[in-house]
Design an enzyme around this catalytic site. Structure first.
Site, PDB file in Angstrom:
ATOM      1  CD  GLU A  23     -48.024 -20.372   1.365  1.00 24.88           C
ATOM      2  OE1 GLU A  23     -46.948 -19.607   1.345  1.00 24.88           O
ATOM      3  OE2 GLU A  23     -48.416 -21.137   2.116  1.00 24.88           O
ATOM      4  CG  ASP A  24     -51.820 -21.240  -5.577  1.00 24.79           C
ATOM      5  OD1 ASP A  24     -51.266 -22.438  -5.339  1.00 24.79           O
ATOM      6  OD2 ASP A  24     -53.291 -20.973  -5.870  1.00 24.79           O
ATOM      7  CD  GLN A  25     -46.379 -16.940  -8.483  1.00 27.86           C
ATOM      8  OE1 GLN A  25     -45.062 -17.527  -8.277  1.00 27.86           O
ATOM      9  NE2 GLN A  25     -46.636 -16.289  -9.662  1.00 27.86           N
ATOM     10  CE  LYS A  55     -55.722 -20.556  -6.800  1.00 21.96           C
ATOM     11  NZ  LYS A  55     -54.929 -20.272  -7.895  1.00 21.96           N
TER      12      LYS A  55
END
Length: 380
Positions: A224-226, A348
């Site tokens: 996952e993204d931060q 995304k």
């Protein structure tokens, strides 16, 4: 005189041997197992002194205690019940051993390397109350008699667990050390990564201290993204701890580290091989360029049970699927999208205009952008 007795006599007449090498070489002719006692008996029989320098091993058996002391010192703070031993000897030992065996046509006996290894293993077992095994030992010792050094490596520990992340701006992965590219060096204290805040760094530092290891390798089940949260039962991961000294320490099933929680922690025998399929429940808040209506959002229903194709990832013709979809209008230019889908979808790219088909922007005929993306659960 029997031929065997003549050969034994010639060996002792032409060569000075220690009790160990004597017992090993003549075991074939006597029909008895190789032993120091057997060698001592025949040295006495042929009036040979055991104090003279052995032609083969230069009396190395009398000096094993120096190497053994080094091994005991280095393994003193290591938890192990099984071990194996490898040796590096001077070439002259092996050459002289082969010379005598060839000259007197001695076949089917252990060589000098095996003999030294067997004697050392016996003493290590007695001293440490451990057992020598050849396959998958908890500790491996490499004794180098060329420079009187020894190195010790321990069997990796494998751990399975899950993590929850309830704050944003915390990356999953640590940046590899720029000096060594993740191998491990003095610059990174041999951990392989730079000292920045990340989930990987927090898990690695905890496990290195817990089991006194040198390095940790983590296999993530997705990422996952931060800015994303990881909720529910958490994201699964597998850990390999390299060279642990304290393998017997108890691991609690769950615990809290700074900014993350670890769940379902347990030691396992090995990591699964290959990629592990998983599914994710995801909650996404999406901003749109043009105003969006509920009627337009109903177009998203077509995504349920649809296949998602990504040319950049589907090189083997594999596609991923969305199983469930729910949506809710939040404002004039925003809505909530809940998905239950296969792992590995570039979410995304799935939201915005991209090569991923179908994608939300094209379906709604409205430029969409992911504002936040949180994982409610990951299922394997």
């Amino acid at each position: 005189m029997k031929p065997q007795s003549v050969t034994i006599s010639k060996i002792f007449k032409n060569y000075d041997l220690c009790e160990y090498c004597a017992g090993r070489l003549i075991s074939k002719f006597t029909g008895k197992p190789s032993s120091k006692l057997l060698g001592k008996k025949y040295l006495k029989k042929f009036s040979k002194s055991s104090d003279t320098k052995c032609y083969i091993c230069k009396n190395i058996f009398q000096n094993l205690d120096i190497m053994l002391s080094n091994i005991y010192e280095k393994s003193n703070n290591i938890d192990f019940k099984t071990f194996n031993l490898g040796l590096t000897l001077k070439n002259s030992f092996l050459e002289k051993d082969d010379h005598i065996k060839s000259k007197f046509k001695i076949k089917g006996i252990e060589n000098i390397k095996f003999g030294i290894s067997k004697e050392m293993a016996k003493k290590i077992s007695q001293k440490t109350k451990s057992k020598r095994i050849l396959v998958n030992p908890e500790m491996f010792i490499q004794a180098n008699f060329k420079d009187e050094s020894c190195t010790i490596q321990t069997k990796p520990i494998f751990i399975y667990g899950r993590y929850n992340k309830k704050i944003r701006k915390l990356p999953q992965k640590q940046s590899s050390c720029k000096k060594c590219n993740g191998i491990g060096c003095h610059n990174c204290d041999f951990k392989g990564f730079e000292n920045i805040e990340s989930i990987e760094g927090k898990i690695s530092n905890f496990l290195i201290k817990k089991f006194d290891g040198t390095q940790v390798k983590i296999n993530w089940i997705g990422g996952e993204d931060q800015s994303s949260l990881v909720l529910g039962k958490g994201r699964p991961f597998f850990v390999k701890i390299l060279n642990p000294k304290r393998r017997n320490r108890t691991l609690r099933k769950s615990l809290k580290l700074e900014d993350i929680s670890l769940l379902d922690l347990k030691k396992i025998s090995a990591q699964p091989k290959g990629s592990i399929p998983f599914k994710s429940k995801v909650s996404i808040i999406i901003d749109t360029k043009k105003p969006i209506s509920l009627i337009q959002l109903k177009k998203l229903q077509i995504l349920e049970n649809s296949k998602i194709h990504d040319p950049s990832k589907d090189k083997k013709g594999n596609s991923r699927q969305i199983y469930e979809i729910h949506y809710k209008k939040l404002g004039k230019n925003s809505f909530l999208l809940d998905l239950f889908a296969d792992g590995g979808i570039s979410l995304k790219s799935f939201i915005q205009n991209s090569v991923v088909t179908p994608n939300v922007s094209e379906l709604l005929e409205n430029s969409c952008k992911c504002k936040s993306l949180d994982f409610k659960n990951i299922i394997i």
